[in-house]
Design a protein around this motif. Structure first.
Motif, PDB file in Angstrom:
ATOM      1  N   TYR A  33       0.837  -1.199   0.000  1.00 28.92           N
ATOM      2  CA  TYR A  33       0.000   0.000   0.000  1.00 28.92           C
ATOM      3  C   TYR A  33       0.875   1.254   0.000  1.00 28.92           C
ATOM      4  O   TYR A  33       1.965   1.253   0.559  1.00 28.92           O
ATOM      5  CB  TYR A  33      -0.869   0.047   1.258  1.00 28.92           C
ATOM      6  N   SER A 102      -9.209  -9.817   6.329  1.00 24.53           N
ATOM      7  CA  SER A 102      -7.857  -9.571   6.815  1.00 24.53           C
ATOM      8  C   SER A 102      -7.723 -10.100   8.226  1.00 24.53           C
ATOM      9  O   SER A 102      -8.570  -9.846   9.058  1.00 24.53           O
ATOM     10  CB  SER A 102      -7.551  -8.081   6.819  1.00 24.53           C
ATOM     11  N   ASN A 103      -6.718 -10.885   8.485  1.00 23.28           N
ATOM     12  CA  ASN A 103      -6.398 -11.188   9.861  1.00 23.28           C
ATOM     13  C   ASN A 103      -4.956 -10.825  10.170  1.00 23.28           C
ATOM     14  O   ASN A 103      -4.388 -11.299  11.133  1.00 23.28           O
ATOM     15  CB  ASN A 103      -6.666 -12.663  10.167  1.00 23.28           C
ATOM     16  N   GLN A 104      -4.374 -10.030   9.325  1.00 23.04           N
ATOM     17  CA  GLN A 104      -3.025  -9.553   9.577  1.00 23.04           C
ATOM     18  C   GLN A 104      -2.987  -8.052   9.367  1.00 23.04           C
ATOM     19  O   GLN A 104      -3.380  -7.563   8.328  1.00 23.04           O
ATOM     20  CB  GLN A 104      -2.025 -10.224   8.635  1.00 23.04           C
ATOM     21  N   PRO A 105      -2.519  -7.314  10.343  1.00 21.34           N
ATOM     22  CA  PRO A 105      -2.452  -5.862  10.187  1.00 21.34           C
ATOM     23  C   PRO A 105      -1.333  -5.455   9.251  1.00 21.34           C
ATOM     24  O   PRO A 105      -0.501  -6.256   8.877  1.00 21.34           O
ATOM     25  CB  PRO A 105      -2.173  -5.385  11.604  1.00 21.34           C
ATOM     26  N   GLN A 106      -1.371  -4.244   8.893  1.00 18.19           N
ATOM     27  CA  GLN A 106      -0.379  -3.710   7.993  1.00 18.19           C
ATOM     28  C   GLN A 106       0.874  -3.270   8.749  1.00 18.19           C
ATOM     29  O   GLN A 106       0.792  -2.771   9.848  1.00 18.19           O
ATOM     30  CB  GLN A 106      -0.968  -2.545   7.205  1.00 18.19           C
ATOM     31  N   PHE A 108       4.253  -0.833   8.511  1.00 17.03           N
ATOM     32  CA  PHE A 108       4.600   0.417   7.842  1.00 17.03           C
ATOM     33  C   PHE A 108       6.092   0.654   7.781  1.00 17.03           C
ATOM     34  O   PHE A 108       6.831   0.275   8.695  1.00 17.03           O
ATOM     35  CB  PHE A 108       3.958   1.600   8.576  1.00 17.03           C
TER      36      PHE A 108
ATOM     37  N   THR B  30     -14.588  -5.926  10.474  1.00 13.57           N
ATOM     38  CA  THR B  30     -14.121  -7.174  11.060  1.00 13.57           C
ATOM     39  C   THR B  30     -13.046  -6.969  12.109  1.00 13.57           C
ATOM     40  O   THR B  30     -13.019  -7.647  13.124  1.00 13.57           O
ATOM     41  CB  THR B  30     -13.572  -8.085   9.954  1.00 13.57           C
ATOM     42  N   TYR B  31     -12.117  -6.073  11.833  1.00 11.07           N
ATOM     43  CA  TYR B  31     -11.022  -5.817  12.756  1.00 11.07           C
ATOM     44  C   TYR B  31     -10.904  -4.323  12.995  1.00 11.07           C
ATOM     45  O   TYR B  31     -11.141  -3.521  12.099  1.00 11.07           O
ATOM     46  CB  TYR B  31      -9.685  -6.322  12.182  1.00 11.07           C
ATOM     47  N   TYR B  33      -8.111  -1.475  14.824  1.00  8.09           N
ATOM     48  CA  TYR B  33      -6.701  -1.394  15.162  1.00  8.09           C
ATOM     49  C   TYR B  33      -6.369  -0.091  15.879  1.00  8.09           C
ATOM     50  O   TYR B  33      -7.007   0.935  15.661  1.00  8.09           O
ATOM     51  CB  TYR B  33      -5.854  -1.428  13.877  1.00  8.09           C
ATOM     52  N   TYR B  35      -2.820   2.192  16.234  1.00  3.26           N
ATOM     53  CA  TYR B  35      -1.436   2.413  15.854  1.00  3.26           C
ATOM     54  C   TYR B  35      -0.873   3.594  16.639  1.00  3.26           C
ATOM     55  O   TYR B  35      -1.596   4.514  16.995  1.00  3.26           O
ATOM     56  CB  TYR B  35      -1.307   2.750  14.359  1.00  3.26           C
ATOM     57  N   LEU B  43       4.199   4.427  11.362  1.00  7.54           N
ATOM     58  CA  LEU B  43       3.204   3.904  12.290  1.00  7.54           C
ATOM     59  C   LEU B  43       3.636   2.541  12.819  1.00  7.54           C
ATOM     60  O   LEU B  43       4.187   1.718  12.091  1.00  7.54           O
ATOM     61  CB  LEU B  43       1.843   3.763  11.603  1.00  7.54           C
ATOM     62  N   LEU B  45       2.102  -0.781  14.887  1.00  9.43           N
ATOM     63  CA  LEU B  45       0.897  -1.418  15.387  1.00  9.43           C
ATOM     64  C   LEU B  45       1.008  -1.634  16.885  1.00  9.43           C
ATOM     65  O   LEU B  45       1.970  -2.210  17.376  1.00  9.43           O
ATOM     66  CB  LEU B  45       0.684  -2.761  14.704  1.00  9.43           C
ATOM     67  N   TYR B  48      -4.811  -4.849  18.211  1.00  4.19           N
ATOM     68  CA  TYR B  48      -6.024  -4.898  17.404  1.00  4.19           C
ATOM     69  C   TYR B  48      -7.029  -5.805  18.085  1.00  4.19           C
ATOM     70  O   TYR B  48      -6.681  -6.608  18.960  1.00  4.19           O
ATOM     71  CB  TYR B  48      -5.735  -5.349  15.980  1.00  4.19           C
ATOM     72  N   LYS B  92     -11.178  -2.093   9.591  1.00  6.36           N
ATOM     73  CA  LYS B  92     -11.097  -2.913   8.376  1.00  6.36           C
ATOM     74  C   LYS B  92     -12.506  -3.317   7.986  1.00  6.36           C
ATOM     75  O   LYS B  92     -13.145  -4.089   8.677  1.00  6.36           O
ATOM     76  CB  LYS B  92     -10.235  -4.144   8.621  1.00  6.36           C
ATOM     77  N   LEU B  98      -7.514  -0.552   5.076  1.00  3.04           N
ATOM     78  CA  LEU B  98      -7.792   0.076   6.370  1.00  3.04           C
ATOM     79  C   LEU B  98      -8.234   1.526   6.198  1.00  3.04           C
ATOM     80  O   LEU B  98      -7.731   2.237   5.327  1.00  3.04           O
ATOM     81  CB  LEU B  98      -6.544   0.046   7.252  1.00  3.04           C
TER      82      LEU B  98
END
Lengths: 117, 110
Positions: A33, A102-106, A108, B30-31, B33, B35, B43, B45, B48, B92, B98
């Motif tokens: 992204y 999605s079950n995984q965060p991004q 950065f 669904t999720y 978060y 940050y 950023l 994490l 979440y 999300k 996101l």
């Protein structure tokens, strides 16, 4: 662990110049992204790539192009820079395979600070 | 609403608890978060929560989720000066990347 690496960290351009921002991730993530961050605006999505070979527009794509060169690399190009594109640009990645789930965060990178005069 | 909303600033004293609030847009998200962004950095994490949970605790961090009101909060216990940063809430939704709030600047004074 390098994670997400962005180059350059800083850049000053003149209006009308072109520039490519580079991003690479070493986590074998499928999705990548590009965001821009402006004061008081939070993060806005420019483009994303759900998987190698695909790219999609985000919220603010005008004035930008992207290339998903391979699974690791996702570049952002400004063909003719404008002062309104002065911003901090963040690249991110995730294991997302289907953009519906999605079950995984991004994760950065540290950002590229771009000023256009 | 269409935006993820957060208050812009929060100021606390060292040792106190901080509570950062967020209202998100879609009850089917669904999720959700949180940050953290320190000055000059990207950023990071923090934590979440999946939408079928109403609370998640991780050391000094407690996340509370109220799906009915689309309200998310982050509580930081025993806040330290190193917690001073901008905190972003993000959701999300199906079919999108996101969506971020504009961030809450937390200032911790000693």
């Amino acid at each position: 662990n390098a994670g997400v690496t962005q180059t350059p960290k800083f850049q000053v351009l003149k209006t009308g110049q072109s520039m490519t921002l580079q991003c690479a991730q070493d986590m074998n993530h499928n999705s990548m992204y590009w965001y821009r961050q402006d004061p008081g605006m939070g993060l806005r999505l420019i483009y994303y790539s759900a998987s190698e070979g695909t790219t999609d527009k985000g919220e603010v794509p005008n004035g930008y192009n992207v290339s998903r060169l391979n699974k690791r690399e996702f570049s952002l190009r400004l063909e003719s820079a404008a002062p309104s594109q002065t911003s901090v640009y963040f690249c991110a990645s995730s294991v997302l395979r289907d953009r519906r789930y999605s079950n995984q965060p991004q994760h950065f990178g540290d950002g590229t600070r771009l000023s256009i005069l | 609403g269409e935006d993820v909303e957060q208050s812009l600033f929060l100021s606390v004293r060292e040792g106190d608890s901080s509570v950062i609030n967020c209202t998100y847009t879609d009850s089917s998200s669904t999720y959700l978060y949180w940050y953290k962004q320190e000055p000059g950095a990207g950023l990071q994490l923090l934590t979440y929560i999946f939408s079928n949970m109403d609370m998640k605790q991780d050391q000094r961090l407690t996340v509370l989720l109220n799906k009915k009101d689309k309200h998310l909060s982050l509580r930081i216990a025993d806040t330290q000066t190193g917690d001073s940063a901008i905190y972003f809430c993000a959701e999300k939704k199906a079919g999108t990347a996101l969506i971020f709030g504009k961030g809450t600047t937390l200032s911790v004074s000693s």
